[in-house]
Design an enzyme around this catalytic site. Structure first.
Site, mmCIF file in Angstrom:
data_model
loop_
_atom_site.group_PDB
_atom_site.id
_atom_site.type_symbol
_atom_site.label_atom_id
_atom_site.label_comp_id
_atom_site.label_asym_id
_atom_site.label_seq_id
_atom_site.Cartn_x
_atom_site.Cartn_y
_atom_site.Cartn_z
ATOM 1 N N ARG A 214 41.894 15.985 52.666
ATOM 2 C CA ARG A 214 42.077 17.224 51.918
ATOM 3 C C ARG A 214 43.506 17.296 51.400
ATOM 4 O O ARG A 214 44.438 16.852 52.057
ATOM 5 C CB ARG A 214 41.828 18.434 52.820
ATOM 6 C CG ARG A 214 40.372 18.693 53.102
ATOM 7 C CD ARG A 214 40.180 19.978 53.882
ATOM 8 N NE ARG A 214 40.632 19.888 55.248
ATOM 9 C CZ ARG A 214 41.776 20.323 55.726
ATOM 10 N NH1 ARG A 214 42.624 20.946 54.926
ATOM 11 N NH2 ARG A 214 42.097 20.176 56.991
ATOM 12 N N LYS B 243 34.614 23.678 53.129
ATOM 13 C CA LYS B 243 35.840 24.465 53.289
ATOM 14 C C LYS B 243 35.991 25.493 52.167
ATOM 15 O O LYS B 243 36.420 26.617 52.395
ATOM 16 C CB LYS B 243 37.050 23.530 53.321
ATOM 17 C CG LYS B 243 36.974 22.441 54.383
ATOM 18 C CD LYS B 243 36.890 23.013 55.766
ATOM 19 C CE LYS B 243 36.918 21.923 56.818
ATOM 20 N NZ LYS B 243 36.794 22.474 58.171
ATOM 21 N N SER C 276 41.883 21.293 62.667
ATOM 22 C CA SER C 276 41.179 20.082 62.272
ATOM 23 C C SER C 276 41.550 18.913 63.182
ATOM 24 O O SER C 276 42.711 18.758 63.555
ATOM 25 C CB SER C 276 41.565 19.705 60.843
ATOM 26 O OG SER C 276 41.342 20.798 60.001
ATOM 27 N N ASP D 70 31.782 22.955 63.179
ATOM 28 C CA ASP D 70 32.966 23.186 62.335
ATOM 29 C C ASP D 70 33.110 24.623 61.841
ATOM 30 O O ASP D 70 34.216 25.122 61.767
ATOM 31 C CB ASP D 70 32.929 22.226 61.136
ATOM 32 C CG ASP D 70 34.273 22.114 60.431
ATOM 33 O OD1 ASP D 70 35.301 22.090 61.124
ATOM 34 O OD2 ASP D 70 34.299 22.064 59.190
ATOM 35 N N ARG E 241 35.350 9.172 58.276
ATOM 36 C CA ARG E 241 34.349 10.173 58.663
ATOM 37 C C ARG E 241 32.947 9.613 58.776
ATOM 38 O O ARG E 241 32.621 8.603 58.147
ATOM 39 C CB ARG E 241 34.308 11.276 57.583
ATOM 40 C CG ARG E 241 35.618 11.992 57.344
ATOM 41 C CD ARG E 241 35.857 13.027 58.390
ATOM 42 N NE ARG E 241 37.119 13.728 58.202
ATOM 43 C CZ ARG E 241 37.293 15.009 58.501
ATOM 44 N NH1 ARG E 241 36.318 15.726 58.998
ATOM 45 N NH2 ARG E 241 38.470 15.575 58.345
HETATM 46 C C1 OXD Z 1 38.695 19.705 58.632
HETATM 47 C C2 OXD Z 1 37.310 19.202 58.580
HETATM 48 O O1 OXD Z 1 39.575 19.133 57.994
HETATM 49 O O2 OXD Z 1 36.470 19.761 59.295
HETATM 50 O O3 OXD Z 1 38.927 20.696 59.326
HETATM 51 O O4 OXD Z 1 37.036 18.282 57.813
HETATM 52 MN MN MN Z 2 37.163 21.539 60.154
#
Ligand code: OXD
Ligand code: MN
Length: 666
Positions: free
Chosen positions: A125, A283, A326, A351, A447
């Site tokens: 991110r 997000k 995170s 999450d 991931r």
């Molecule tokens: C984060 C995710 O960055 O869940 O929090 O990917």
């Molecule tokens: Mn997250």
């Protein structure tokens, strides 16, 4: 080593050319990699209007959705439009295209598992390029004091944002297909769910959104009169390319921007194909836009896992929501395999939690997502066996390393490797060896993207449209020093203060340098959709209804405290059920706490340590060093003063002052 790619790359083809070729080739010879062949008689399909839908029909869309699609198709000028129906056949088509473009390749060791390697410039991110646009800056974030840079969001004025978007989006999908993804955050039709429409020129995003959300035709059917969140996404690489791609991964890091326009219920993301930047349901919608909807409609959209925990001796089962920054092990906790034999943990989400008080005053939570987008490194049979079982099929891996027997590898799996296999790193280093390399095999933010339904311990109620009742909220962080294993807040207001004062060692989930202690209130720092001061007032406001509402108890935990040799004091993972056991004792109202200056700590002997492999040093785990807490109070003062400034609710300042006074007695 299996064949890396049976299909040659077609970077410079337009999607349209490819589709023609795809149809002809499939008709002639079938796909070497697909189990079932898509039924092609209905493909491609043309729409009667000047904008062509090559898959699905523009005419079939509800008018307001069609308007949104057409408006953006005219702006972005894709060659074709594909309206996602969420079918199996569609998924096969998308996966085939992704293989053809050398973006996905099969990991043949498992069933329907895929590996994507991104451009090394697009791996996480990008918080500094993530903006919220509102008429008034103060609606988005507090004004920092002394000219400090805000850590609580980036604001951009509407006119400036219009300019930024106008510099990027016109013609940005030329030569590509615009996919229209109708998706529901939360079970389709649940009163707690919300709908979004994402437009994207990335087939990887389509494949991932299919895992992470409920997507397709049934979502459109449930839209009715309801509003939807508009989510436009482009990788920012129209065709033909003017410069070569890295790893066949289209992106435009120099011009990346992630924009939220809450006043228009709209998200526009440009330049990145990765995770939270491109899977806009997560997000951007479920947290940033979601938190604003939640404030307006009096509920909560939080960066929290949800788990069920049952005491098999008593049959008592409770649900807990927990916020950690995170990459602090939320997925591991959400899927925990308890070491105490009388406990059973079930997973609702790893999450995000959407929570609302019901008419009985109980807080009810749903997981708005349908999949896990988990950090791979550190995940192993030792740390998270349930995740390991979840990801054996139908999973998309991104930026992990590959093994010569067609499997995956990442840091943490060293002891679970078949002997003799070779590793190819995420950067393509052949025969990668830890001893010889100065870079990791897998990217630290690599991931897995995997369907929640495959997790062996999903809670039977995980898709219950009413949500599950929450009895405890837990905040936590990565704190090597000073912060005890667990403590409880004195009351709701003090609990809100604990969330506000959260600090944690930074991680690789975003672009920060790891290992500095950062404030991360409510683990929401990168995800607040509106002014953090107002967010705190929203939380505090429920405390004023304590008569009608069954307010959950609030706790703080820290699995990461270290001794003077840098060794963790607590074994963590499945042993964390011992902490949850204490939390449940407190939820049952048991007298198992002692008041201390920072909150309620477990009474001696109330933490069940029976059967622990190695003894733990309880004194060290619960010690409250006065100097540490004085520094902590000062750091929080400084943060509130500089960052939250005039928007800090007086109740929170009062809690900090009270803590300071109590810490003086340590
Ligand atoms: C984060 C995710 O960055 O869940 O929090 O990917
Ligand atoms: Mn997250």
């Amino acid at each position: 080593m299996p064949e890396r790619n049976e299909i040659e790359s077609c970077d410079h083809h337009s999607d349209h050319e490819f589709r023609e070729e795809f149809s002809t080739r499939l008709l002639k010879e079938g796909s070497p990699t697909l189990v079932k062949r898509p039924r092609l008689q209905s493909y491609p399909k043309r729409d009667s209007s000047h904008l062509r839908a090559i898959y699905g029909e523009l005419d079939g869309l509800p008018a307001k959705v069609r308007h949104y699609v057409e408006e953006n198709a005219r702006l972005c000028k894709p060659d074709t439009i594909h309206i996602c129906d969420g079918s199996e056949r569609e998924n096969e088509l998308i996966t085939y295209m992704l293989q053809k473009d050398n973006i996905l390749r099969r990991l043949p060791k498992y069933d329907n598992c895929w590996l994507a390697r991104t451009d090394p410039a697009d791996v996480a991110r990008v918080e500094r390029l993530t903006y919220i646009t509102t008429e008034l800056q103060r609606d988005t974030m507090p004004t920092p004091k002394y000219g400090a840079k805000s850590q609580l969001g980036n604001w951009m004025a509407p006119e400036d944002m219009d300019n930024e978007l106008n510099m990027r989006f016109p013609d940005c999908m030329k030569g590509r297909t615009m996919f229209v993804i109708p998706f529901s955050m939360g079970p389709v039709g649940s009163p707690l769910s919300k709908i979004g429409i994402q437009l994207t020129d990335s087939a990887y995003v389509v494949a991932s959104m299919r895992v992470m959300t409920r997507m397709g035709q049934n979502v459109l059917q449930s839209l009715g009169e309801k509003d939807f969140v508009k989510a436009l996404h482009s990788v920012g690489k129209p065709l033909p390319l003017t410069s070569p791609l890295h790893n066949n991964w289209p992106c435009n890091p120099k011009n990346t921007i992630i924009a939220h326009m809450p006043e228009k219920n709209e998200i526009c993301s440009y330049g990145s194909g990765y995770g939270g930047n491109s899977l806009l349901g997560k997000k951007c919608f479920a947290l940033r836009i979601g938190s604003i909807l939640a404030r307006n409609e009096r509920w909560f959209a939080e960066h929290m896992l949800i788990l069920g925990i049952e005491n098999l001796d008593t049959g008592v089962k409770k649900y807990v929501a927990a916020a950690f920054p995170s990459a602090c092990g939320k997925t591991n906790l959400a899927m925990m395999k308890p070491t105490l034999p009388n406990y059973k943990v079930t997973c609702v989400g790893d999450d995000i939690a959407w929570m609302r008080f019901d008419s009985q005053g109980r807080l009810r939570a749903i997981n708005p997502e349908a999949g896990f987008f988990g950090v791979a490194p550190g995940t192993s049979y030792k740390t998270n066996p349930h995740a390991m079982d979840t990801i054996k099929k139908n999973t998309i891996f991104t930026n992990v390393a590959e093994t010569s027997d067609g499997g995956y590898f990442w840091e943490g799996l060293e002891d679970e490797m078949e002997p003799g296999v070779k590793i190819r790193s995420w950067l393509g280093d052949e025969d990668w060896k830890k001893e010889e390399s100065d870079r990791p095999a897998a990217h630290p933010n690599s991931r897995f993207c995997t369907p929640a339904s495959q997790c062996p311990i999903m809670d039977p109620a995980w898709e219950d449209p009413e949500g599950v009742p929450i009895d405890a909220i837990i905040f936590g962080g990565r704190r090597p020093e000073g912060v005890p294993l667990v403590y409880e807040s004195f009351n709701w207001q003090h609990g809100v203060f604990l969330g506000a004062a959260m600090r944690s060692e930074s991680t690789a989930a975003a672009e920060h340098k790891a290992k500095q202690i950062m404030n991360d209130p409510f683990a929401m720092r990168p995800f607040f959709g509106y002014n953090f001061g107002d967010y705190l007032s929203h939380w505090l406001s429920f405390g004023k209804q304590s008569e009608e509402l069954q307010l959950p108890k609030i706790f703080h935990v820290n699995w990461f405290r270290k001794d003077s040799n840098g060794k963790f004091l607590w074994p963590g993972f499945g042993e964390n059920c011992r902490v949850l056991d204490w939390v449940l004792q407190r939820c049952n109202g048991e007298d198992v706490f002692v008041d201390t200056p920072i909150g309620r700590l477990p009474k001696y002997d109330s933490l069940n340590l029976q059967g622990l492999d190695k003894p733990v040093d309880l004194d060290a785990l619960f010690h409250l060093p006065r100097e540490f807490w004085e520094n902590e109070v000062n750091a929080v003062y400084k943060y509130f003063d500089e960052q939250v400034n005039e928007d800090l609710p007086k109740e929170i300042m009062a809690e900090l002052k009270a803590l300071e006074a109590r810490v003086g007695a340590l």
